[in-house]
Design a protein around this motif. Structure first.
Motif, short mmCIF file in Angstrom:
data_model
loop_
_atom_site.label_atom_id
_atom_site.label_comp_id
_atom_site.label_asym_id
_atom_site.label_seq_id
_atom_site.Cartn_x
_atom_site.Cartn_y
_atom_site.Cartn_z
N UNK A 243 0.82 -1.22 0.00
CA UNK A 243 0.00 0.00 0.00
C UNK A 243 0.85 1.27 0.00
N UNK A 244 0.16 2.38 -0.26
CA UNK A 244 0.82 3.68 -0.25
C UNK A 244 -0.12 4.70 0.39
N UNK A 245 0.33 5.44 1.41
CA UNK A 245 1.67 5.41 2.01
C UNK A 245 1.96 4.05 2.67
N UNK A 246 3.23 3.73 2.76
CA UNK A 246 3.64 2.49 3.38
C UNK A 246 3.51 2.61 4.89
N UNK A 247 2.76 1.70 5.55
CA UNK A 247 2.61 1.78 7.01
C UNK A 247 3.97 1.76 7.71
#
Length: 300
Positions: A243-247
């Protein structure tokens, strides 16, 4: 004509032809904005645009300033032309690609970490000269990357959706991937390219090769990438993730051999100047009834 646009720096609108009135997105939206024939949509604001487009009865052109349009493609009303911002980001993205390739080969992340700890520790460095770089998505940015890489003495393998002289098709990837020291992803995100870089793709890459993603995070199966990097089979330089933003607790942040930047490859000091030149040309063509640049066809 009214141009409905996000609030960009003045350089973006400094060269517009006469007859173009700029109205910025606002809440509430000014009544004049509903007469807009052209919209420059704010990146990623799907909910806003989904509610707005049906209200714009005179809308004729949606002009993104992003090269990728996967985030907006399904929102465009029937009969409205969609054009992308191809060309605006060529130079900065190409510079980012070359920069992270060099940073990886010269082990700059390792030296930066050593510097924080006050460690004087020698490392044997890699050379760019003599390497083979595969560019997957050989469009305008791909050509800009190639132009900057060739002086380093590299061999470039070009892959695009459609085969042509000097450019391979995706079907050739199985025999091209084992040849490449660096694989650069510049593809748009479509149903056909989503998770193209899966376990099989990564397994075919040369051991120790570098995967550079400046396209879209969804091109890569993130779980498969984590697995390949963790096992030491490949390295990665990522400007985009899924995903983006990256957790903050995602394993990609801390895996050795991974360099991450937060989707900034195209964000540069010259962006507004380049956008201004492009918009001046495009809107001039629109007003004169001439063929438009970068019209999105065939679904992408």
């Amino acid at each position: 004509m009214v141009l409905l646009a996000p609030r960009l720096r003045p350089e973006a609108f400094a060269l517009l032809p006469e007859g173009v009135e700029v109205v910025h997105f606002a809440d509430p939206l000014p009544e004049r904005a509903l007469e807009a024939e052209v919209v420059i949509p704010p990146y990623g604001e799907r909910a806003l645009l989904e509610a707005l487009f049906p209200r714009l009865k005179r809308l004729r052109l949606v002009q993104t300033l992003s090269a990728g349009v996967d985030w907006i493609l399904d929102l465009i009303p029937e009969g409205v032309v969609l054009a992308d911002g191809s060309g605006i980001h060529d130079a900065p993205v190409a510079e980012w690609v070359v920069g992270v390739i060099l940073a990886s080969l010269k082990k700059l992340p390792t030296f930066l970490e050593n510097q924080k700890q006050g460690l004087w520790r020698e490392e044997r460095l890699g050379d760019l000269e003599g390497r083979t770089v595969l560019i997957l998505g050989y469009g305008s940015i791909g050509r800009a990357v190639e132009e900057r890489l060739l002086p380093f003495g590299v061999e470039v393998l070009r892959v695009a959706r459609k085969e042509r002289p000097g450019v391979y098709a995706p079907q050739d990837l199985p025999h091209l991937l084992p040849q490449a020291d660096v694989v650069v992803l510049l593809l748009p995100l479509t149903p056909e390219t989503r998770r193209l870089v899966d376990r099989d793709f990564l397994a075919r890459m040369r051991p120790g090769a570098l995967l550079v993603n400046a396209g879209r995070g969804g091109l890569v199966d993130t779980e498969a990438l984590v697995e390949a990097v963790r096992e030491g089979r490949i390295r990665a330089a990522l400007d985009v993730t899924d995903p983006e933003p990256l957790p903050e607790d995602h394993p990609l942040w801390t895996l050795p051999g991974v360099l991450i930047t937060p989707h900034v490859a195209g964000l540069s000091e010259g962006f507004f100047r380049r956008a201004g030149r492009f918009l001046a040309e495009q809107l001039g063509r629109y007003l004169r009834g001439e063929p438009l640049l970068n019209v999105v066809r065939e679904g992408y």
